[in-house]
Design a protein around this motif. Structure first.
Motif, PDB file in Angstrom:
ATOM      1  N   ARG A  39     -10.198   0.995  -4.932  1.00 49.18           N
ATOM      2  CA  ARG A  39      -8.876   1.222  -5.515  1.00 49.18           C
ATOM      3  C   ARG A  39      -8.963   1.500  -7.012  1.00 49.18           C
ATOM      4  O   ARG A  39      -8.017   2.070  -7.578  1.00 49.18           O
ATOM      5  CB  ARG A  39      -7.976   0.018  -5.276  1.00 49.18           C
TER       6      ARG A  39
ATOM      7  N   ARG B  71       0.824  -1.202   0.000  1.00 49.34           N
ATOM      8  CA  ARG B  71       0.000   0.000   0.000  1.00 49.34           C
ATOM      9  C   ARG B  71       0.856   1.249   0.000  1.00 49.34           C
ATOM     10  O   ARG B  71       0.435   2.301  -0.412  1.00 49.34           O
ATOM     11  CB  ARG B  71      -0.917   0.020   1.221  1.00 49.34           C
ATOM     12  N   SER B  72       2.045   1.159   0.500  1.00 49.36           N
ATOM     13  CA  SER B  72       2.898   2.339   0.600  1.00 49.36           C
ATOM     14  C   SER B  72       4.114   2.169  -0.285  1.00 49.36           C
ATOM     15  O   SER B  72       4.848   1.200  -0.162  1.00 49.36           O
ATOM     16  CB  SER B  72       3.327   2.547   2.059  1.00 49.36           C
TER      17      SER B  72
ATOM     18  N   VAL C 291      -7.962  11.779   2.649  1.00 46.09           N
ATOM     19  CA  VAL C 291      -6.671  11.690   1.972  1.00 46.09           C
ATOM     20  C   VAL C 291      -6.382  10.230   1.678  1.00 46.09           C
ATOM     21  O   VAL C 291      -6.434   9.379   2.568  1.00 46.09           O
ATOM     22  CB  VAL C 291      -5.550  12.285   2.848  1.00 46.09           C
ATOM     23  N   SER C 292      -6.108   9.922   0.418  1.00 44.32           N
ATOM     24  CA  SER C 292      -5.805   8.547   0.031  1.00 44.32           C
ATOM     25  C   SER C 292      -4.717   8.558  -1.018  1.00 44.32           C
ATOM     26  O   SER C 292      -4.532   9.539  -1.743  1.00 44.32           O
ATOM     27  CB  SER C 292      -7.055   7.838  -0.519  1.00 44.32           C
ATOM     28  N   SER C 293      -3.989   7.453  -1.071  1.00 50.70           N
ATOM     29  CA  SER C 293      -2.916   7.308  -2.058  1.00 50.70           C
ATOM     30  C   SER C 293      -3.261   6.242  -3.079  1.00 50.70           C
ATOM     31  O   SER C 293      -2.386   5.664  -3.702  1.00 50.70           O
ATOM     32  CB  SER C 293      -1.605   6.936  -1.344  1.00 50.70           C
ATOM     33  N   TRP C 294      -4.563   5.979  -3.255  1.00 53.28           N
ATOM     34  CA  TRP C 294      -4.971   4.908  -4.159  1.00 53.28           C
ATOM     35  C   TRP C 294      -4.947   5.342  -5.617  1.00 53.28           C
ATOM     36  O   TRP C 294      -4.868   4.529  -6.513  1.00 53.28           O
ATOM     37  CB  TRP C 294      -6.386   4.424  -3.827  1.00 53.28           C
TER      38      TRP C 294
END
Length: 915
Positions: A125, A35-36, A496-499
């Protein structure tokens, strides 16, 4: 497949290791590692065996999904209502929807590692947090309702076998019928069963996983006895259940064995009232019940086995059962025709209890995944809590509470349509996610499963939508409305998301396509709009100007440009990349629609040239350059001035009021300095270079606007009370050639009109000032101007201004200048190249400081209440570059103390009177 679709959320129960961490069952990586991006370089965590392997976590639940409560309690109901033909058609529709969605799921799931959340994880996602979060809630509710459906199915099976007849008749009663019947008793039984399921879920998913294999063996044996019973059991009379209310019809029916007459009597549809709910059945309502027993969207190759199973049982029923009595009036008849009655009872209890626990576990895991993603803020934060073994016990309790509420509906068929609509909505969202990924043409969408196209996705979406509204248009509409409400809520919360968000990929795809279609050769003056490049030295002292220019762009391109002085050859990296976030945060904070373009150059002039050349794409390029005025007004930090509407805030949300604080947490811009500073090195922009920038823009056929006194501009205060916008469409630096109908004057009128069309400025009144001299036809000039405004569809008040005294000052200066120039020409005799440049029209040699001061006073004296904004004519710079200082000095005198003022020079036609 039923609601406990295993591959849809097999990670929910199969991916918790001994330490409670979630792991990818295919790669063995911890959740955080994929995920990161920062975790790529870390060593993988020590591998620990998962509690549920693929066989117990995926294969067994998948097989059990084919043998749900529908097979045991509702297969006769479906055949009895629809007949053989429509039942087969119904299965074809169901499997068509399922097949299209399976293709989408295979494509998405083979494009990357799945994580906890199943369908929610795939959709969120792929489509982003807004769509994924809203669908995740719908998926959670679908599992909740599905768990309640199976609990009610088990209660119904118990009452069929052990329930006391409602009419008190002893004809159909046996010594086993000891359980009281009725709504509240059914609710009590369901509550006890649900409590048992909750206890299993709280202890852990591993207990359920160990039990599923035993349940699977039992169900397979029971299903085998059902098939055998059709062939070996002779003619038999079946006693109908007493709680069915025997007064409405016969109390017994016949199992005839294989007969052609029985088959022919069961091929056509015969819809009647459902005796459990009292509702008249139809194709759509029966489909809602039947769809809960389909193999589901994730059963993969097992779909074919499920279809054969259902069609085989249906055909056998049509050949052996009396429809009008047995199939329609006794949903538990399979027990009575079995070789040994307890077999079916055991199978029903095992499958329904397994399904109820599976859906309860699935719902809790989806809720846990939603809470971990923080899409709903603190509202779902309690659901994050887990036990030492990683079991999300709070999510289990929340799911249990909601299932208990659904149990108040009381009847299986009542909530079957709701469950089906919820799952159809989830299936449609999965198809939509795959469709969006395919249409976005993202290079990283490379699924190993390629047996799908956008056509299959569209067909799946259409099929789901049609069946949702056929089942119940009100429920379907309410579900979609609720989903959209959740979508708006998540969008408002802005998690806030990093998808990544598929909308960005789709927008890029469409914008690129339409930019290519935007042909600059087809530009027409009728459709002209301002496309502005605003040069900003430091945003801290330009907030008022940035917001004002946003009002005059009229849905056109708006670019904030900035030049930082430097040489990339001597720098270790590009210093501009780290600044974009601050600029984009400023755009969001001011709520304007603008792009940001930064450049690195050895001088401001070269930087502005870069931006004018390269800003925009295709037909969307700046046609107007806006510059702040070159003067000595000290800049003020508007991002820290608490008196202005735009304020800075600390990370804790508190407003920053300390003017000495130069490190704003949101906007990392340099502190303001005295004079005209550019960039962080403090180098100044000289007046010569400033006018060169104006001349460069004119040469590049860009309109130019110079803005002055916007450092303290506040639109809210400017629009209070009576609001005026003053327009002076005459070249005040060339009074001897004053004209109102040249290109520059019309451009100035157009911008003032555009500002007046903006919603915030609609109440402002345009005032057009007409400068007249004694002896000229005042009435005729005013009439021509009114006619021009009418043709241009502009509303403005025309104000006549006599300026004879100002003109007199001008001509006095001209007379003196003429004599001086004559004497100089006699002395020199020969003109060099520099003197040749003076032969071009020059504004600086034609007006005096006295004249400009008089004109400035004339403008100030026209109104008691100063206007919100003034628009003035900007003449082009002189051809002689040595007179740039004088040109800038004249502009300074002309606009001194006028308040917010725009000096505008137009080079292209922007107005037409033609249709």
């Amino acid at each position: 497949m039923s609601e406990r679709t295993p591959l849809l959320h097999y990670r929910l129960s199969a991916s918790v290791n001994e330490s409670g961490e979630h792991r990818d069952t295919r790669t063995g990586r911890d959740e955080d590692e994929h995920r990161s991006p920062a975790a790529v370089g870390r060593k993988p965590a020590s591998k620990q065996p998962p509690k549920l392997n693929i066989f117990f976590g995926v294969v067994i639940p998948t097989l059990l999904s084919m043998f749900s409560v529908v097979v045991f309690l509702r297969i006769g109901f479906v055949v009895g209502q629809c007949g053989l033909y429509q039942t087969i058609a119904m299965l074809l529709v169901a499997y068509f929807i399922i097949s299209m969605t399976v293709l989408s799921v295979c494509a998405i799931s083979t494009n990357g590692a799945l994580d906890a959340g199943g369908a929610y994880y795939m959709i969120s996602r792929a489509l982003g947090p807004e769509f994924g979060g809203s669908i995740g809630i719908m998926f959670f509710l679908a599992n909740v309702c599905g768990s309640a459906l199976y609990v009610l199915g088990l209660v119904e099976a118990m009452l069929t076998t052990f329930g006391v007849p409602e009419d008190g008749s002893s004809l159909s009663a046996s010594r086993y019928m000891v359980l009281p019947t009725g709504y509240w008793w059914s609710l009590l039984y369901g509550t006890v069963i649900l409590l048992l399921c909750v206890l299993v879920c709280l202890i852990g998913a591993h207990i359920y996983a160990k039990a599923t294999f035993l349940i699977f063996i039992i169900v397979i044996v029971v299903l085998g006895t059902i098939f055998i019973s059709f062939f070996i059991v002779p003619f038999r009379t079946v006693q109908l259940p007493g709680h069915r209310n025997a007064s409405i019809g016969p109390t017994s029916a016949n199992f005839t064995g294989f007969k052609l007459d029985t088959l022919m009597g069961n091929v056509q549809a015969d819809y009647t009232v459902d005796y459990t709910t009292g509702v008249m059945m139809s194709f759509a309502t029966v489909f809602a019940v039947m769809f809960n027993g389909c193999t589901g969207i994730m059963a993969g190759s097992n779909m074919s086995g499920g279809a054969i199973k259902l069609n085989g049982v249906q055909l056998l029923l049509c050949c052996t059962e009396e429809r009008t009595v047995l199939l329609q009036q006794d949903y538990g008849f399979l027990t009575d025709i079995n070789v040994w009655h307890p077999f079916v009872t055991i199978g029903v209890y095992s499958s329904t209890l397994s399904a109820a626990m599976s859906n309860l576990i699935g719902a809790s895991r989806v809720l846990y995944a939603l809470s971990r993603d923080d899409l709903f803020g603190r509202f779902l934060s309690p659901a994050k809590h887990t036990s030492s073994s990683g079991n999300p016990w709070v999510s289990v309790l929340i799911s249990w509470f909601l299932v208990q509420l659904v149990l108040f509906s009381g009847k299986l068929n009542t909530i079957a349509s709701i469950v089906t609509i919820f799952f159809l909505l989830v299936y449609a969202a999965v198809d939509l996610a795959c469709l969006a990924l395919e249409w976005a043409s993202a290079p990283n969408f490379r699924p190993t499963f390629r047996y799908f196209t956008w056509h299959t996705c569209v067909l799946g979406i259409i099929g789901c939508a049609i069946m949702m509204f056929l089942i119940n248009a009100i429920y379907a509409s309410a579900s979609i409305a609720f989903m959209l409400l959740l979508l708006l809520l998540i969008h408002y919360l802005s998690p806030v998301s990093s998808w990544g968000c598929i909308s960005q990929a789709l927008i890029f795809h469409q914008v690129r396509k339409y930019l290519l279609m935007l042909d600059v050769r087809k530009d027409h003056v009728k459709f002209w709009r301002p496309q502005v490049l605003l040069m900003v030295s430091n945003p801290r002292c330009s907030v008022g100007l940035i917001t004002f220019i946003n009002d005059i762009k009229k849905s056109g391109l708006y670019v904030l440009g900035h030049v930082q002085l430097g040489d990339l050859d001597v720098l270790p990296s590009d210093p501009l990349q780290s600044q974009y976030d601050s600029w984009l945060s400023l755009v969001d904070h001011l709520n304007i629609k603008a792009f940001v373009n930064l450049t690195l150059a050895d001088s401001v002039r070269h930087g502005v040239q870069h931006l004018l050349f390269i800003s925009g794409l295709g037909g969307m390029r700046p046609n107007t350059l806006v510059l702040g005025f070159y003067d000595d007004t000290p800049p003020q930090d508007q991002l820290q001035d608490s008196a202005l509407p735009i304020c800075s805030f600390s990370e804790s949300g508190a407003q920053v009021d300390d003017p000495e604080n130069q490190s704003d947490p949101s906007f990392h811009f340099p502190p303001v300095r005295g004079g005209v500073s550019v960039g962080r090195d403090g180098k100044s922009l000289g007046p010569q270079e400033y006018v060169c920038i104006i001349a460069d823009a004119v040469k590049m056929l860009k309109n130019v606007a110079l803005v002055r006194y916007f450092g303290q501009f506040d639109r809210t205060q400017a629009l209070q009370g009576s609001v005026f916008v003053d327009v002076w469409p005459v070249n005040l630096l060339r009074p001897d050639s004053a004209a109102y109908v040249d290109t520059c004057s019309l451009f100035l009128l157009q911008l003032a009109c555009i500002l007046n069309m903006t919603r915030a400025w609609q109440k402002a009144k345009l005032r057009l000032f007409l400068c007249v001299e004694e002896g000229r036809s005042l009435k005729g000039t005013e009439q021509k101007l009114k006619h021009l405004l009418k043709d241009l569809r502009m509303k403005a008040d025309i104000c006549t201004v006599p300026w004879d005294s100002q003109i007199a000052l001008h001509w006095q200066r001209q007379t003196r200048s003429g004599k001086i120039e004559e004497m100089e020409s006699e002395e020199d005799g020969v003109e060099d190249d520099k003197e040749f440049a003076n032969s071009f029209p020059s504004n600086t040699s034609r007006v005096s400081d006295e004249y400009l001061q008089a004109v400035n006073k004339l403008i100030l004296d026209q109104t008691l209440r100063p206007p919100a904004v003034r628009f003035l004519y900007l003449p082009r710079p002189p051809a002689d570059t040595s007179r740039y200082h004088d040109y800038l000095h004249q502009l300074e005198l002309l606009t001194r103390n006028l308040g917010p003022t725009l000096l505008i020079h137009g080079v292209t036609p922007v107005i037409t009177t033609d249709l």
